[in-house]
Design a protein around this motif. Structure first.
Motif, PDB file in Angstrom:
ATOM      1  N   LEU A 181      53.501 -29.476  75.535  1.00 37.75           N
ATOM      2  CA  LEU A 181      54.420 -30.425  76.164  1.00 37.75           C
ATOM      3  C   LEU A 181      55.105 -29.869  77.407  1.00 37.75           C
ATOM      4  O   LEU A 181      55.673 -30.628  78.187  1.00 37.75           O
ATOM      5  N   ILE A 182      55.090 -28.564  77.590  1.00 34.33           N
ATOM      6  CA  ILE A 182      55.751 -27.984  78.758  1.00 34.33           C
ATOM      7  C   ILE A 182      54.894 -28.200  80.002  1.00 34.33           C
ATOM      8  O   ILE A 182      53.726 -27.806  80.042  1.00 34.33           O
ATOM      9  N   ASN A 183      55.481 -28.837  80.990  1.00 35.76           N
ATOM     10  CA  ASN A 183      54.781 -29.096  82.243  1.00 35.76           C
ATOM     11  C   ASN A 183      55.782 -29.048  83.394  1.00 35.76           C
ATOM     12  O   ASN A 183      56.959 -28.755  83.207  1.00 35.76           O
ATOM     13  N   ASN A 184      55.318 -29.371  84.597  1.00 41.55           N
ATOM     14  CA  ASN A 184      56.155 -29.272  85.789  1.00 41.55           C
ATOM     15  C   ASN A 184      57.248 -30.339  85.841  1.00 41.55           C
ATOM     16  O   ASN A 184      58.137 -30.267  86.695  1.00 41.55           O
ATOM     17  N   ASP A 185      57.177 -31.334  84.951  1.00 40.11           N
ATOM     18  CA  ASP A 185      58.209 -32.375  84.941  1.00 40.11           C
ATOM     19  C   ASP A 185      59.496 -31.902  84.267  1.00 40.11           C
ATOM     20  O   ASP A 185      60.557 -32.506  84.445  1.00 40.11           O
ATOM     21  N   LEU A 186      59.406 -30.840  83.477  1.00 38.09           N
ATOM     22  CA  LEU A 186      60.589 -30.348  82.780  1.00 38.09           C
ATOM     23  C   LEU A 186      61.435 -29.480  83.717  1.00 38.09           C
ATOM     24  O   LEU A 186      60.900 -28.648  84.462  1.00 38.09           O
ATOM     25  N   LEU A 187      62.741 -29.689  83.676  1.00 38.02           N
ATOM     26  CA  LEU A 187      63.662 -28.899  84.494  1.00 38.02           C
ATOM     27  C   LEU A 187      64.107 -27.692  83.680  1.00 38.02           C
ATOM     28  O   LEU A 187      65.058 -27.748  82.895  1.00 38.02           O
ATOM     29  N   ILE A 188      63.375 -26.591  83.847  1.00 31.43           N
ATOM     30  CA  ILE A 188      63.637 -25.392  83.051  1.00 31.43           C
ATOM     31  C   ILE A 188      63.622 -24.169  83.964  1.00 31.43           C
ATOM     32  O   ILE A 188      62.967 -24.162  85.011  1.00 31.43           O
ATOM     33  N   PRO A 189      64.351 -23.104  83.586  1.00 34.87           N
ATOM     34  CA  PRO A 189      64.352 -21.857  84.370  1.00 34.87           C
ATOM     35  C   PRO A 189      63.054 -21.081  84.142  1.00 34.87           C
ATOM     36  O   PRO A 189      62.942 -20.279  83.209  1.00 34.87           O
ATOM     37  N   GLU A 190      62.077 -21.305  84.992  1.00 42.11           N
ATOM     38  CA  GLU A 190      60.729 -20.766  84.790  1.00 42.11           C
ATOM     39  C   GLU A 190      60.709 -19.245  84.664  1.00 42.11           C
ATOM     40  O   GLU A 190      59.844 -18.689  83.983  1.00 42.11           O
ATOM     41  N   GLU A 191      61.665 -18.551  85.300  1.00 42.82           N
ATOM     42  CA  GLU A 191      61.646 -17.088  85.262  1.00 42.82           C
ATOM     43  C   GLU A 191      61.926 -16.532  83.873  1.00 42.82           C
ATOM     44  O   GLU A 191      61.663 -15.361  83.594  1.00 42.82           O
ATOM     45  N   HIS A 192      62.445 -17.388  82.985  1.00 41.46           N
ATOM     46  CA  HIS A 192      62.717 -16.953  81.615  1.00 41.46           C
ATOM     47  C   HIS A 192      61.709 -17.517  80.606  1.00 41.46           C
ATOM     48  O   HIS A 192      61.902 -17.375  79.402  1.00 41.46           O
ATOM     49  N   VAL A 193      60.684 -18.190  81.104  1.00 42.63           N
ATOM     50  CA  VAL A 193      59.664 -18.788  80.236  1.00 42.63           C
ATOM     51  C   VAL A 193      58.349 -18.050  80.447  1.00 42.63           C
ATOM     52  O   VAL A 193      57.831 -17.974  81.570  1.00 42.63           O
ATOM     53  N   HIS A 194      57.799 -17.526  79.383  1.00 43.63           N
ATOM     54  CA  HIS A 194      56.584 -16.723  79.439  1.00 43.63           C
ATOM     55  C   HIS A 194      55.508 -17.392  78.573  1.00 43.63           C
ATOM     56  O   HIS A 194      55.816 -18.044  77.578  1.00 43.63           O
ATOM     57  N   TYR A 195      54.245 -17.201  78.942  1.00 38.40           N
ATOM     58  CA  TYR A 195      53.138 -17.831  78.218  1.00 38.40           C
ATOM     59  C   TYR A 195      52.234 -16.752  77.644  1.00 38.40           C
ATOM     60  O   TYR A 195      51.907 -15.768  78.306  1.00 38.40           O
ATOM     61  N   LEU A 196      51.861 -16.941  76.400  1.00 34.20           N
ATOM     62  CA  LEU A 196      51.089 -15.928  75.683  1.00 34.20           C
ATOM     63  C   LEU A 196      49.935 -16.614  74.954  1.00 34.20           C
ATOM     64  O   LEU A 196      50.139 -17.328  73.965  1.00 34.20           O
ATOM     65  N   ASP A 197      48.739 -16.416  75.452  1.00 33.92           N
ATOM     66  CA  ASP A 197      47.551 -17.029  74.862  1.00 33.92           C
ATOM     67  C   ASP A 197      46.807 -15.972  74.045  1.00 33.92           C
ATOM     68  O   ASP A 197      46.163 -15.089  74.609  1.00 33.92           O
ATOM     69  N   VAL A 198      46.931 -16.045  72.732  1.00 31.09           N
ATOM     70  CA  VAL A 198      46.362 -15.023  71.849  1.00 31.09           C
ATOM     71  C   VAL A 198      45.540 -15.677  70.743  1.00 31.09           C
ATOM     72  O   VAL A 198      45.603 -16.893  70.531  1.00 31.09           O
ATOM     73  N   GLY A 199      44.799 -14.861  70.020  1.00 30.35           N
ATOM     74  CA  GLY A 199      44.023 -15.358  68.895  1.00 30.35           C
ATOM     75  C   GLY A 199      44.914 -15.658  67.699  1.00 30.35           C
ATOM     76  O   GLY A 199      46.039 -15.158  67.598  1.00 30.35           O
ATOM     77  N   LEU A 200      44.400 -16.454  66.778  1.00 31.38           N
ATOM     78  CA  LEU A 200      45.167 -16.813  65.581  1.00 31.38           C
ATOM     79  C   LEU A 200      45.623 -15.584  64.806  1.00 31.38           C
ATOM     80  O   LEU A 200      46.725 -15.554  64.261  1.00 31.38           O
ATOM     81  N   ASN A 201      44.778 -14.556  64.771  1.00 27.00           N
ATOM     82  CA  ASN A 201      45.103 -13.375  63.971  1.00 27.00           C
ATOM     83  C   ASN A 201      46.281 -12.590  64.535  1.00 27.00           C
ATOM     84  O   ASN A 201      46.915 -11.812  63.820  1.00 27.00           O
ATOM     85  N   ASP A 202      46.607 -12.788  65.814  1.00 23.68           N
ATOM     86  CA  ASP A 202      47.741 -12.083  66.408  1.00 23.68           C
ATOM     87  C   ASP A 202      49.059 -12.837  66.237  1.00 23.68           C
ATOM     88  O   ASP A 202      50.135 -12.235  66.315  1.00 23.68           O
ATOM     89  N   ILE A 203      48.997 -14.131  66.024  1.00 23.30           N
ATOM     90  CA  ILE A 203      50.215 -14.949  65.994  1.00 23.30           C
ATOM     91  C   ILE A 203      51.209 -14.495  64.916  1.00 23.30           C
ATOM     92  O   ILE A 203      52.413 -14.401  65.204  1.00 23.30           O
ATOM     93  N   PRO A 204      50.788 -14.219  63.682  1.00 21.96           N
ATOM     94  CA  PRO A 204      51.784 -13.868  62.652  1.00 21.96           C
ATOM     95  C   PRO A 204      52.597 -12.622  62.972  1.00 21.96           C
ATOM     96  O   PRO A 204      53.830 -12.627  62.820  1.00 21.96           O
ATOM     97  N   TRP A 205      51.950 -11.547  63.405  1.00 24.68           N
ATOM     98  CA  TRP A 205      52.725 -10.324  63.666  1.00 24.68           C
ATOM     99  C   TRP A 205      53.565 -10.468  64.935  1.00 24.68           C
ATOM    100  O   TRP A 205      54.659  -9.890  65.031  1.00 24.68           O
ATOM    101  N   ILE A 206      53.086 -11.251  65.903  1.00 26.59           N
ATOM    102  CA  ILE A 206      53.900 -11.518  67.098  1.00 26.59           C
ATOM    103  C   ILE A 206      55.147 -12.306  66.699  1.00 26.59           C
ATOM    104  O   ILE A 206      56.261 -12.021  67.164  1.00 26.59           O
ATOM    105  N   ALA A 207      54.967 -13.305  65.830  1.00 26.50           N
ATOM    106  CA  ALA A 207      56.108 -14.086  65.346  1.00 26.50           C
ATOM    107  C   ALA A 207      57.118 -13.179  64.646  1.00 26.50           C
ATOM    108  O   ALA A 207      58.336 -13.323  64.827  1.00 26.50           O
ATOM    109  N   GLU A 208      56.627 -12.223  63.858  1.00 25.78           N
ATOM    110  CA  GLU A 208      57.540 -11.300  63.174  1.00 25.78           C
ATOM    111  C   GLU A 208      58.265 -10.386  64.168  1.00 25.78           C
ATOM    112  O   GLU A 208      59.420 -10.017  63.951  1.00 25.78           O
ATOM    113  N   TYR A 209      57.596 -10.039  65.251  1.00 23.57           N
ATOM    114  CA  TYR A 209      58.240  -9.195  66.268  1.00 23.57           C
ATOM    115  C   TYR A 209      59.365  -9.958  66.979  1.00 23.57           C
ATOM    116  O   TYR A 209      60.461  -9.441  67.171  1.00 23.57           O
TER     117      TYR A 209
END
Length: 320
Positions: free
Chosen positions: A215-243
């Motif tokens: 849902l995040i796109n250029n129409d949203l008024l958000i501070p982009e410098e504090h928004v990061h994107y992380l494209d990972v495999g399913l197996n990495d998501i659980p430990w990243i969530a715990e971190y």
């Protein structure tokens, strides 16, 4: 005609694949999962009672390779046959799936570990997805979903990168898409407000996936410098969530998987009528997480009031 020929060719190859598995594994109970991570997690969480109920001596799981890491945390699977997700869906959600769903549970026969046929044939009011999944594989409400062993990070390079970037920072890990749910327009407003409020409170936002995939796109008024994107495999998501510890999920299959992670998780449901059981069921009633044993601290709610949802989100994260 070409499309029909391709479909027939795929169906014949799948028939051959299933027949070969059944022929070569006459003493194995064979379970086929769907292509959706939440469905797979739920099915594997029932393996222990399934083995006990049906006196399973040898178990073969048919699933996509991307779910192999889940088989390792649930354990107790003797054999695995890999089938691409698209083929699994072709079986489960097609005419062959309806036929296989009616199979008597016994060694040497494929059992579909998904209640898609029951959704169409039973349609009992008040039944959730999890009730029907248990029924589909010969269990009942007395059979509990089991908790897998804890997740472990097996991507040390990525872990080190995250430590360098986010060590000492408060982070919200955001999942901003849900393909099985009709998304109300208020979700975009909630996400915009969440990001802005979180940044004011000193958080960084890490979005699972690429910009524009949810849902995040250029129409949203958000501070982009504090928004990061992380494209990972399913197996990495659980430990990243715990971190990162704090997670917001628009109800999807990731939420099922993360119930067993040591996190704080806000799960938001659409108040729109669901497309399950003839639109008679609300999403929060059809896909509730209450059936699972959990490590996560979870709050589930329909997004009916954005301000209340925001208040409860930060309360979950900050009042531990």
């Amino acid at each position: 005609t070409k499309k029909m020929d391709g479909r027939l060719e795929k169906e014949l190859s799948i028939y051959s694949f299933i027949n070969e598995l059944e022929t070569n594994n006459p003493n194995s109970h064979i379970l086929m999962t769907s292509s959706h991570v939440g469905d797979v997690f739920a099915a594997l969480a029932l393996l222990e009672p399934f083995r006990t109920k049906w006196d399973v001596k040898d178990l073969l799981i048919i699933t996509d390779k991307k779910f192999f890491f889940l088989l390792k945390i649930f354990q107790g699977v003797e054999k695995v046959a890999f089938l691409p997700a698209a083929y699994a869906d072709f079986i489960i959600f097609g005419t062959l799936g309806a036929k296989l769903s009616m199979n008597q549970i016994q060694p040497g026969r494929v059992t579909i570990a998904h209640p898609v046929a029951l959704e169409k044939l039973v349609g009992k009011n008040g039944w959730s997805f999890f009730d029907m999944l248990r029924f589909q594989i010969g269990l009942d409400e007395s059979n509990e979903f089991t908790l897998p062993v804890p997740y472990r990070c097996d991507n040390e390079d990525l872990r080190q990168d995250l430590v360098k970037q986010f060590a000492g920072k408060k982070v919200i890990y955001l999942f901003d898409s849900a393909r099985a749910m009709r998304i109300a327009k208020d979700f975009s407003i909630y996400i915009e407000c969440l990001i802005n409020d979180a940044v004011e409170r000193g958080y960084e936002i890490v979005v699972n996936g690429n910009k524009g995939s949810g849902l995040i796109n250029n129409d949203l008024l958000i501070p982009e410098e504090h928004v990061h994107y992380l494209d990972v495999g399913l197996n990495d998501i659980p430990w990243i969530a715990e971190y990162f510890k704090n997670v917001v999920v628009l109800r999807n299959g990731i939420a099922d998987m993360l119930t067993s992670a040591n996190i704080n998780m806000m799960v938001l449901y659409s108040p729109c009528p669901s497309n399950f059981l003839g639109n008679q069921t609300r999403y929060i009633d059809y896909f509730p997480l209450r059936h699972y044993k959990k490590r996560a601290r979870i709050l589930e709610m329909e997004l009916t009031d954005i301000n209340i949802a925001l208040e409860k989100t930060f309360d979950l994260f900050e009042n531990v």
